[in-house]
Scaffold this motif. Structure first.
Motif, PDB file in Angstrom:
ATOM      1  N   GLU A   1      29.589  44.913  41.059  1.00 18.53           N
ATOM      2  CA  GLU A   1      28.834  44.312  42.167  1.00 18.53           C
ATOM      3  C   GLU A   1      27.715  43.387  41.705  1.00 18.53           C
ATOM      4  O   GLU A   1      27.098  42.709  42.522  1.00 18.53           O
ATOM      5  N   ARG A   2      27.455  43.342  40.414  1.00 15.52           N
ATOM      6  CA  ARG A   2      26.478  42.372  39.916  1.00 15.52           C
ATOM      7  C   ARG A   2      27.019  40.950  40.034  1.00 15.52           C
ATOM      8  O   ARG A   2      26.228  40.002  40.106  1.00 15.52           O
ATOM      9  N   ASN A   3      28.339  40.792  40.048  1.00 13.24           N
ATOM     10  CA  ASN A   3      28.933  39.463  40.181  1.00 13.24           C
ATOM     11  C   ASN A   3      28.994  39.056  41.646  1.00 13.24           C
ATOM     12  O   ASN A   3      29.665  39.687  42.444  1.00 13.24           O
ATOM     13  N   SER A   4      28.291  37.996  41.955  1.00 14.51           N
ATOM     14  CA  SER A   4      28.275  37.500  43.329  1.00 14.51           C
ATOM     15  C   SER A   4      29.553  36.755  43.674  1.00 14.51           C
ATOM     16  O   SER A   4      29.995  36.750  44.816  1.00 14.51           O
ATOM     17  N   MET A   5      30.168  36.103  42.668  1.00 15.53           N
ATOM     18  CA  MET A   5      31.412  35.366  42.890  1.00 15.53           C
ATOM     19  C   MET A   5      32.307  35.521  41.678  1.00 15.53           C
ATOM     20  O   MET A   5      31.847  35.471  40.535  1.00 15.53           O
ATOM     21  N   VAL A   6      33.616  35.679  41.942  1.00 17.62           N
ATOM     22  CA  VAL A   6      34.611  35.714  40.876  1.00 17.62           C
ATOM     23  C   VAL A   6      35.702  34.701  41.216  1.00 17.62           C
ATOM     24  O   VAL A   6      36.292  34.751  42.300  1.00 17.62           O
ATOM     25  N   LEU A   7      35.935  33.779  40.296  1.00 15.41           N
ATOM     26  CA  LEU A   7      36.967  32.756  40.470  1.00 15.41           C
ATOM     27  C   LEU A   7      38.222  33.168  39.723  1.00 15.41           C
ATOM     28  O   LEU A   7      38.188  33.410  38.517  1.00 15.41           O
ATOM     29  N   LEU A   8      39.329  33.243  40.435  1.00 16.90           N
ATOM     30  CA  LEU A   8      40.638  33.544  39.849  1.00 16.90           C
ATOM     31  C   LEU A   8      41.426  32.237  39.833  1.00 16.90           C
ATOM     32  O   LEU A   8      42.145  31.901  40.782  1.00 16.90           O
ATOM     33  N   ASP A   9      41.241  31.496  38.749  1.00 14.82           N
ATOM     34  CA  ASP A   9      41.776  30.139  38.665  1.00 14.82           C
ATOM     35  C   ASP A   9      43.277  30.152  38.404  1.00 14.82           C
ATOM     36  O   ASP A   9      43.744  30.729  37.429  1.00 14.82           O
ATOM     37  N   GLU A  10      44.024  29.521  39.324  1.00 14.73           N
ATOM     38  CA  GLU A  10      45.475  29.371  39.253  1.00 14.73           C
ATOM     39  C   GLU A  10      46.241  30.701  39.360  1.00 14.73           C
ATOM     40  O   GLU A  10      47.378  30.805  38.927  1.00 14.73           O
ATOM     41  N   ILE A  11      45.608  31.684  39.983  1.00 16.29           N
ATOM     42  CA  ILE A  11      46.327  32.938  40.229  1.00 16.29           C
ATOM     43  C   ILE A  11      47.507  32.714  41.172  1.00 16.29           C
ATOM     44  O   ILE A  11      48.517  33.418  41.101  1.00 16.29           O
TER      45      ILE A  11
END
Length: 210
Positions: free
Chosen positions: A132-142
């Motif tokens: 929960e420390r990560n405000s945003m997670v990008l899953l690039d080209e998933i």
């Protein structure tokens, strides 16, 4: 400028100001009802260019606001990219960057290897999203991994619905987003291809494609 022209211009300015005042009042009324906040599931898809570029723009906004974030690249492998270089050199303290792919499937030509790489990337993605420390997670080209069934779309959807922390944003990029993913997403943007320099024999260039 004649007096008549000046009078007409003044009348047009007054009408414009009145129109904009009404529009602002209507907009303010709408905005006053928008008070909730939540972590969004955001999908960038379509054949047009700009899916990852737009997603990285949001990652850089998070960095600018001092919000921890993370990136997992599902397809891109050893190829150097400007975004990765910039983040790893200057912002690694606030943005984790994991390049887990080994290139596009036509480069590896090994489905079992591609499935294994996508699975490892998904495990890392779940770990980062759960934090929960990560405000945003990008899953690039998933979306590419999902398109070729390297990952189970039902598992991805269930995880995003049931395990994603409420205030965490997750961005998923790539062509051909699955209908199941689009259905649960809060924001979906389809990039439309109108023209591309590749069709004119121009290769990908630093600062534009990577």
């Amino acid at each position: 400028m004649t007096d008549e022209t000046t009078e007409t211009a003044g009348h047009d300015d007054a009408r414009h100001a009145e129109k904009m005042a009404k529009k602002k009042a209507a907009r303010d009324k709408i905005m006053a009802t928008k008070t909730d906040e939540k972590g969004l599931v955001i999908v960038h898809t379509g054949k047009g260019k700009g899916k990852s570029s737009s997603a990285f723009g949001m990652i850089f906004r998070h960095i600018a606001h001092g919000k921890p974030s993370a990136v997992v690249q599902f397809i891109k492998g050893a190829m150097w990219t400007g975004e990765r270089d910039l983040i790893e050199k200057h912002f690694s303290d606030i943005c984790q960057f994991h390049t887990m792919g080994e290139g596009f499937t036509w480069e590896t030509q090994d489905r079992a290897r591609d499935v294994a790489a996508a699975g490892a990337a998904w495990e890392k993605a779940k770990e980062l999203i759960r934090d929960e420390r990560n405000s945003m997670v990008l899953l690039d080209e998933i979306n590419i991994a999902l398109r070729y069934d390297y990952l189970d779309i039902n598992e991805v959807v269930e995880f995003l619905k049931n395990e994603k922390p409420y205030m965490t944003h997750v961005v998923l990029t790539g062509r051909n987003a699955k209908d199941e993913l689009i259905e649960i997403a809060d924001l979906v943007t389809e990039m439309e291809l109108i023209k591309h320099p590749f069709r004119s024999g121009i290769k990908g260039q630093p600062g534009v494609e990577f």
